[in-house]
Write a protein that holds these residues in place. Structure first.
Motif, PDB file in Angstrom:
ATOM      1  N   ALA A  76      42.184  40.521  48.303  1.00 54.29           N
ATOM      2  CA  ALA A  76      41.696  41.386  49.499  1.00 54.29           C
ATOM      3  C   ALA A  76      40.507  42.146  49.089  1.00 54.29           C
ATOM      4  O   ALA A  76      39.358  42.084  49.951  1.00 54.29           O
ATOM      5  CB  ALA A  76      42.446  42.541  50.048  1.00 54.29           C
ATOM      6  N   THR A  77      40.408  42.566  47.900  1.00 53.62           N
ATOM      7  CA  THR A  77      39.265  43.485  47.386  1.00 53.62           C
ATOM      8  C   THR A  77      38.141  42.424  47.251  1.00 53.62           C
ATOM      9  O   THR A  77      37.023  42.785  47.785  1.00 53.62           O
ATOM     10  CB  THR A  77      39.573  44.135  45.862  1.00 53.62           C
ATOM     11  N   ASP A  78      38.271  41.160  46.843  1.00 52.20           N
ATOM     12  CA  ASP A  78      37.035  40.223  46.848  1.00 52.20           C
ATOM     13  C   ASP A  78      36.705  39.890  47.937  1.00 52.20           C
ATOM     14  O   ASP A  78      35.473  39.760  48.060  1.00 52.20           O
ATOM     15  CB  ASP A  78      37.723  38.756  45.943  1.00 52.20           C
ATOM     16  N   TYR A  79      37.769  39.891  48.878  1.00 58.67           N
ATOM     17  CA  TYR A  79      37.200  39.382  50.562  1.00 58.67           C
ATOM     18  C   TYR A  79      36.342  40.640  50.988  1.00 58.67           C
ATOM     19  O   TYR A  79      35.189  40.108  51.369  1.00 58.67           O
ATOM     20  CB  TYR A  79      38.657  39.462  51.204  1.00 58.67           C
ATOM     21  N   ILE A  80      36.742  41.871  50.656  1.00 59.12           N
ATOM     22  CA  ILE A  80      35.854  42.755  51.363  1.00 59.12           C
ATOM     23  C   ILE A  80      34.503  42.920  50.389  1.00 59.12           C
ATOM     24  O   ILE A  80      33.338  42.991  51.206  1.00 59.12           O
ATOM     25  CB  ILE A  80      36.612  44.108  51.218  1.00 59.12           C
ATOM     26  N   ILE A  81      34.425  42.679  49.245  1.00 63.34           N
ATOM     27  CA  ILE A  81      33.157  42.755  48.422  1.00 63.34           C
ATOM     28  C   ILE A  81      32.318  41.569  49.039  1.00 63.34           C
ATOM     29  O   ILE A  81      31.286  41.890  49.053  1.00 63.34           O
ATOM     30  CB  ILE A  81      33.544  42.626  46.946  1.00 63.34           C
TER      31      ILE A  81
END
Length: 182
Positions: free
Chosen positions: A167-172
């Motif tokens: 999810a963090t990778d997706y937002i970044i």
């Protein structure tokens, strides 16, 4: 008692009540109203000490409340009881112990160690609200106190660090696309 035989006495009393009718009912209503506290005290003591009586009362209450006509009475009493401040605290204390294995004092220690803020976002809870207890669903061990939003987010990610990382990778990645397009 006019008779030594219990059956005859019961029959006599039943006949007396039938004949007296409203007069007897009125007497019982007055007596009960005058002695309500004493009667309730005796009932509570008997309920606490007599397991057979307790079983009979529970069965009778369950039967009474299972009738759809009476269900609202139990719910109304329960809602009224839950709204009282002293009972709200009792309910919370019981829930903390049953669900998380901590009491209010332990909750307060954790809250103080977090300076009263959510362990993830660092925000104070809204006025009148308390931070939720975050726990590991596998080990049942308390991890900290979280605001509702952070606690629900963790629950949505099923406590999976892999999902959180994705999810963090997706937002970044989305933020990088926005930066290059904007």
């Amino acid at each position: 008692m006019p008779y030594k035989d219990k059956a005859k006495t019961a029959a006599y009393e039943k006949e007396w009540r039938r004949k007296s009718g409203e007069k007897y009912k009125e007497y019982r209503r007055e007596y009960t109203a005058k002695n309500k506290d004493h009667i309730n005290k005796l009932k509570r003591e008997r309920y606490a000490n007599d397991s057979e009586y307790r079983k009979r009362v529970r069965v009778a209450n369950k039967k009474y409340l299972s009738n759809p006509k009476n269900k609202h009475r139990g719910q109304a009493t329960n809602k009224k009881w839950r709204r009282e401040p002293k009972n709200k605290q009792r309910i919370r204390d019981k829930m903390l112990i049953q669900k998380f294995g901590i009491d209010q004092d332990q909750y307060n220690v954790i809250l103080e160690s977090q300076s009263g803020k959510c362990a993830i976002c660092g925000n104070f809870p809204p006025i009148g609200k308390k931070l939720g207890v975050d726990h590991d669903h596998q080990t049942k061990q308390v991890r900290g106190l979280l605001c509702r939003a952070c606690n629900m987010a963790l629950g949505g990610f099923q406590d999976s660090s892999e999902l959180l990382s994705r999810a963090t990778d997706y937002i970044i990645l989305w933020q990088m696309k926005e930066a290059t397009n904007g």
